[in-house]
Design a protein around this motif. Structure first.
Motif, PDB file in Angstrom:
ATOM      1  N   GLU A   1       0.830  -1.206   0.000  1.00  9.32           N
ATOM      2  CA  GLU A   1       0.000   0.000   0.000  1.00  9.32           C
ATOM      3  C   GLU A   1       0.865   1.258   0.000  1.00  9.32           C
ATOM      4  O   GLU A   1       0.533   2.258  -0.643  1.00  9.32           O
ATOM      5  N   ALA A   2       1.979   1.203   0.716  1.00  9.43           N
ATOM      6  CA  ALA A   2       2.861   2.373   0.841  1.00  9.43           C
ATOM      7  C   ALA A   2       3.804   2.520  -0.343  1.00  9.43           C
ATOM      8  O   ALA A   2       4.422   3.574  -0.510  1.00  9.43           O
ATOM      9  N   GLY A   3       3.936   1.459  -1.142  1.00 13.13           N
ATOM     10  CA  GLY A   3       4.901   1.492  -2.236  1.00 13.13           C
ATOM     11  C   GLY A   3       6.331   1.409  -1.746  1.00 13.13           C
ATOM     12  O   GLY A   3       7.247   1.956  -2.365  1.00 13.13           O
ATOM     13  N   LEU A   4       6.510   0.725  -0.621  1.00 19.15           N
ATOM     14  CA  LEU A   4       7.828   0.587  -0.016  1.00 19.15           C
ATOM     15  C   LEU A   4       8.158  -0.900   0.145  1.00 19.15           C
ATOM     16  O   LEU A   4       7.290  -1.756  -0.014  1.00 19.15           O
ATOM     17  N   SER A   5       9.392  -1.183   0.475  1.00 19.27           N
ATOM     18  CA  SER A   5       9.769  -2.569   0.727  1.00 19.27           C
ATOM     19  C   SER A   5       9.296  -2.993   2.107  1.00 19.27           C
ATOM     20  O   SER A   5       9.121  -2.162   3.009  1.00 19.27           O
ATOM     21  N   GLN A   6       9.097  -4.290   2.277  1.00 12.75           N
ATOM     22  CA  GLN A   6       8.703  -4.797   3.581  1.00 12.75           C
ATOM     23  C   GLN A   6       9.774  -4.519   4.620  1.00 12.75           C
ATOM     24  O   GLN A   6       9.478  -4.302   5.801  1.00 12.75           O
TER      25      GLN A   6
END
Length: 214
Positions: free
Chosen positions: A50-55
């Motif tokens: 959702e954030a467009g970031l890596s886990q």
């Protein structure tokens, strides 16, 4: 030593600003994930997507799913509190106006949109089994109820009567949120506001200000 503008050598203020931005981004993504997937199926992976970031970024800032969910619950309560406090600040000195402003604030879209209600009810379903959630809710709810009861003391005589009136009004708002959540096509925030005014006119018939409202 050279102090460049990238990596770990960026100025401390800039690093903190970026970290705060990432945390906010992840909390917003957590709220979106709860709306899409529910509480149980929200994970570090769904939040990262959702954030467009890596886990790994989510793990770095919050460590666990529980850390993310706790931060998200605090955030929706923080917004809720800021909402009703701003309404009170703008209401003026009359007790009738402050009471209506405090209760009307429950029907603003910032706190009772369809998505917001989905998040509220997802967390409320876990209050009995998750002590941290229950503590957060109790802390924020106590401050609002104290404010509500304080205004009621100015409108009715006796602490017991003021407490009872505050309980009735609080229960009304909770009940109408349930209507908005379960039957969104049949009930809207404006219906809640109208019903609230009708209730106040009946509970406080000697206060003509409520009956005169639209």
């Amino acid at each position: 030593m050279r102090t460049g503008q990238s990596g770990s050598q960026r100025p401390r203020k800039e690093r903190k600003t970026n970290a705060d931005m990432r945390r906010r981004q992840l909390v917003e993504a957590t709220l979106s994930s709860i709306v899409r997937h529910g509480l149980a199926r929200t994970t570090l992976a769904t939040v990262a997507r959702e954030a467009g970031l890596s886990q790994g970024v989510a793990v770095f800032y919050f460590e666990t799913k529980q850390g993310l969910l706790t931060a998200a619950l605090r955030e929706i309560y923080r917004r809720y509190e800021a909402n009703w406090m701003a309404a009170l600040d703008a209401a003026g000195p009359r007790a009738e106006d402050r009471l209506l402003a405090l209760l009307d604030a429950d029907f603003r879209p910032e706190v009772c949109s369809r998505d917001a209600l989905a998040v509220w009810y997802a967390f409320w379903g876990e209050l009995k089994t998750t002590e941290t959630y229950a503590e957060i809710a109790a802390d924020f709810d106590a401050r609002r109820f104290d404010a509500l009861r304080g205004i009621c003391r100015e409108l009715v005589s006796g602490d017991a009567d003021a407490g009872e009136l505050a309980e009735w009004l609080d229960t009304f708002c909770d009940g109408y949120w349930q209507k908005l959540y379960l039957f969104p096509s049949a009930h809207g925030p404006e219906d809640g506001r109208r019903a609230l005014r009708g209730l106040l006119a009946r509970l406080l018939p000697d206060r003509g200000a409520f009956a005169a409202r639209d």
